[in-house]
Design a protein around this motif. Structure first.
Motif, PDB file in Angstrom:
ATOM      1  N   VAL A  77      17.427  31.104  71.839  1.00  0.00           N
ATOM      2  CA  VAL A  77      17.041  29.874  71.151  1.00  0.00           C
ATOM      3  C   VAL A  77      17.961  29.634  69.957  1.00  0.00           C
ATOM      4  CG1 VAL A  77      15.181  28.751  69.882  1.00  0.00           C
ATOM      5  CG2 VAL A  77      14.683  29.997  71.976  1.00  0.00           C
ATOM      6  N   ALA A  78      18.478  30.690  69.352  1.00  0.00           N
ATOM      7  CA  ALA A  78      19.441  30.527  68.254  1.00  0.00           C
ATOM      8  C   ALA A  78      20.684  29.789  68.747  1.00  0.00           C
ATOM      9  CB  ALA A  78      19.823  31.887  67.668  1.00  0.00           C
ATOM     10  N   GLY A  79      21.083  30.026  69.980  1.00  0.00           N
ATOM     11  CA  GLY A  79      22.205  29.301  70.570  1.00  0.00           C
ATOM     12  C   GLY A  79      21.885  27.832  70.764  1.00  0.00           C
ATOM     13  N   LEU A  80      20.674  27.569  71.207  1.00  0.00           N
ATOM     14  CA  LEU A  80      20.247  26.174  71.352  1.00  0.00           C
ATOM     15  C   LEU A  80      20.249  25.473  69.999  1.00  0.00           C
ATOM     16  CD1 LEU A  80      19.157  23.892  73.107  1.00  0.00           C
ATOM     17  CD2 LEU A  80      16.868  24.813  72.740  1.00  0.00           C
ATOM     18  N   ASN A  81      19.783  26.161  68.973  1.00  0.00           N
ATOM     19  CA  ASN A  81      19.812  25.579  67.623  1.00  0.00           C
ATOM     20  C   ASN A  81      21.240  25.297  67.178  1.00  0.00           C
ATOM     21  OD1 ASN A  81      17.057  25.395  67.180  1.00  0.00           O
ATOM     22  ND2 ASN A  81      16.925  27.509  66.475  1.00  0.00           N
ATOM     23  N   SER A  82      22.186  26.161  67.550  1.00  0.00           N
ATOM     24  CA  SER A  82      23.597  25.902  67.232  1.00  0.00           C
ATOM     25  C   SER A  82      24.079  24.622  67.905  1.00  0.00           C
ATOM     26  CB  SER A  82      24.479  27.070  67.682  1.00  0.00           C
ATOM     27  OG  SER A  82      24.356  28.139  66.803  1.00  0.00           O
ATOM     28  N   LEU A  83      23.639  24.407  69.146  1.00  0.00           N
ATOM     29  CA  LEU A  83      24.027  23.175  69.841  1.00  0.00           C
ATOM     30  C   LEU A  83      23.428  21.951  69.159  1.00  0.00           C
ATOM     31  CD1 LEU A  83      23.768  24.199  73.601  1.00  0.00           C
ATOM     32  CD2 LEU A  83      25.806  24.092  72.146  1.00  0.00           C
ATOM     33  N   LEU A  84      22.213  22.069  68.688  1.00  0.00           N
ATOM     34  CA  LEU A  84      21.598  20.946  67.988  1.00  0.00           C
ATOM     35  C   LEU A  84      22.331  20.669  66.672  1.00  0.00           C
ATOM     36  CD1 LEU A  84      17.852  21.760  68.678  1.00  0.00           C
ATOM     37  CD2 LEU A  84      19.273  20.008  69.771  1.00  0.00           C
ATOM     38  N   ARG A  85      22.756  21.732  65.976  1.00  0.00           N
ATOM     39  CA  ARG A  85      23.551  21.533  64.756  1.00  0.00           C
ATOM     40  C   ARG A  85      24.920  20.954  65.101  1.00  0.00           C
ATOM     41  NH1 ARG A  85      20.510  26.070  63.332  1.00  0.00           N
ATOM     42  NH2 ARG A  85      22.040  27.556  64.138  1.00  0.00           N
ATOM     43  N   PHE A 118      16.881  18.230  76.492  1.00  0.00           N
ATOM     44  CA  PHE A 118      18.201  18.506  75.952  1.00  0.00           C
ATOM     45  C   PHE A 118      19.222  17.465  76.384  1.00  0.00           C
ATOM     46  CE2 PHE A 118      22.295  20.630  75.549  1.00  0.00           C
ATOM     47  CZ  PHE A 118      22.226  20.977  74.216  1.00  0.00           C
ATOM     48  N   ASP A 119      19.070  16.896  77.565  1.00  0.00           N
ATOM     49  CA  ASP A 119      20.026  15.887  78.026  1.00  0.00           C
ATOM     50  C   ASP A 119      20.063  14.670  77.121  1.00  0.00           C
ATOM     51  OD1 ASP A 119      19.502  16.583  81.510  1.00  0.00           O
ATOM     52  OD2 ASP A 119      21.047  17.310  80.160  1.00  0.00           O
ATOM     53  N   SER A 120      19.013  14.419  76.366  1.00  0.00           N
ATOM     54  CA  SER A 120      19.054  13.276  75.456  1.00  0.00           C
ATOM     55  C   SER A 120      19.841  13.612  74.192  1.00  0.00           C
ATOM     56  CB  SER A 120      17.643  12.837  75.071  1.00  0.00           C
ATOM     57  OG  SER A 120      17.041  13.798  74.225  1.00  0.00           O
ATOM     58  N   VAL A 121      20.056  14.903  73.964  1.00  0.00           N
ATOM     59  CA  VAL A 121      20.792  15.340  72.777  1.00  0.00           C
ATOM     60  C   VAL A 121      22.274  15.513  73.097  1.00  0.00           C
ATOM     61  CG1 VAL A 121      20.995  17.180  71.064  1.00  0.00           C
ATOM     62  CG2 VAL A 121      18.759  16.456  71.854  1.00  0.00           C
ATOM     63  N   ALA A 122      22.573  16.045  74.258  1.00  0.00           N
ATOM     64  CA  ALA A 122      23.967  16.296  74.634  1.00  0.00           C
ATOM     65  C   ALA A 122      24.144  16.024  76.111  1.00  0.00           C
ATOM     66  CB  ALA A 122      24.350  17.726  74.316  1.00  0.00           C
ATOM     67  N   ASN A 123      25.328  15.646  76.466  1.00  0.00           N
ATOM     68  CA  ASN A 123      25.669  15.417  77.865  1.00  0.00           C
ATOM     69  C   ASN A 123      26.077  16.739  78.486  1.00  0.00           C
ATOM     70  OD1 ASN A 123      25.595  12.472  77.609  1.00  0.00           O
ATOM     71  ND2 ASN A 123      27.241  12.879  76.173  1.00  0.00           N
ATOM     72  N   VAL A 124      25.492  17.071  79.606  1.00  0.00           N
ATOM     73  CA  VAL A 124      25.829  18.310  80.293  1.00  0.00           C
ATOM     74  C   VAL A 124      26.687  17.939  81.480  1.00  0.00           C
ATOM     75  CG1 VAL A 124      24.921  20.352  81.447  1.00  0.00           C
ATOM     76  CG2 VAL A 124      23.685  19.350  79.509  1.00  0.00           C
ATOM     77  N   ARG A 125      27.935  18.384  81.466  1.00  0.00           N
ATOM     78  CA  ARG A 125      28.846  18.071  82.570  1.00  0.00           C
ATOM     79  C   ARG A 125      29.889  19.172  82.672  1.00  0.00           C
ATOM     80  NH1 ARG A 125      33.992  16.829  80.934  1.00  0.00           N
ATOM     81  NH2 ARG A 125      34.228  15.826  78.935  1.00  0.00           N
ATOM     82  N   PRO A 126      30.504  19.322  83.827  1.00  0.00           N
ATOM     83  CA  PRO A 126      31.573  20.317  83.951  1.00  0.00           C
ATOM     84  C   PRO A 126      32.811  19.879  83.167  1.00  0.00           C
ATOM     85  CG  PRO A 126      31.058  19.307  86.080  1.00  0.00           C
ATOM     86  CD  PRO A 126      30.184  18.663  85.058  1.00  0.00           C
ATOM     87  N   VAL A 127      33.510  20.843  82.617  1.00  0.00           N
ATOM     88  CA  VAL A 127      34.757  20.562  81.906  1.00  0.00           C
ATOM     89  C   VAL A 127      35.881  20.592  82.927  1.00  0.00           C
ATOM     90  CG1 VAL A 127      36.346  21.412  80.159  1.00  0.00           C
ATOM     91  CG2 VAL A 127      33.903  21.583  79.781  1.00  0.00           C
ATOM     92  N   PRO A 128      36.768  19.592  82.952  1.00  0.00           N
ATOM     93  CA  PRO A 128      37.861  19.580  83.936  1.00  0.00           C
ATOM     94  C   PRO A 128      38.821  20.731  83.722  1.00  0.00           C
ATOM     95  CG  PRO A 128      38.046  17.702  82.423  1.00  0.00           C
ATOM     96  CD  PRO A 128      36.797  18.444  82.081  1.00  0.00           C
TER      97      PRO A 128
END
Length: 128
Positions: A77-85, A118-128
């Motif tokens: 969850v600390a990682g998820l919090n980093s993504l939110l920050r 989480f999808d409303s906070v960040a877009n989840v997609r593969p990196v080319p």
């Protein structure tokens, strides 16, 4: 009590910066895209280091911040919090945040288990 990260705990190997069991590499992709690759374990001790790296590198000239978590083996969850920050940093820089969970079971599992959109906070997609 959480141990404080000391500068001696960080190592620079080639272009990877290692803290504990996590490594981070930041590269430019195009003129305004910043790619942050994360491998290893993102937990309470290492997430703080990820926050520091992002804060040092995300500024007004970044148009897109891509965080590649495909190489992450443990994600708390600390990682998820980093993504939110990271989302807040991207917003303040006027940038778009994109998260690539790749094939990381640890990251995908946490996204699935937590009752958050989480999808409303960040877009989840593969990196080319």
């Amino acid at each position: 009590m959480v141990p404080q990260t000391r500068s001696a705990d960080h190592q620079l190997t080639a272009d990877w910066l290692t803290a504990g069991h996590m490594s981070v590499r930041v590269r430019s992709r195009g003129a305004r895209t910043l790619l942050v690759e994360v491998t290893g374990e993102v937990d309470l001790a290492t997430a703080r280091h990820l926050d520091e790296v992002l804060q040092d590198r995300v500024h007004g000239e970044v148009g897109e911040l891509v965080i590649d978590l495909a190489g992450v083996t443990f994600f708390s969850v600390a990682g998820l919090n980093s993504l939110l920050r990271a989302q807040l940093l991207a917003d303040s820089a006027g940038a778009r945040l994109t998260v690539d969970a790749g094939r990381s079971r640890a990251v995908r599992r946490l996204f699935t288990l937590l009752p958050t959109d989480f999808d409303s906070v960040a877009n989840v997609r593969p990196v080319p």
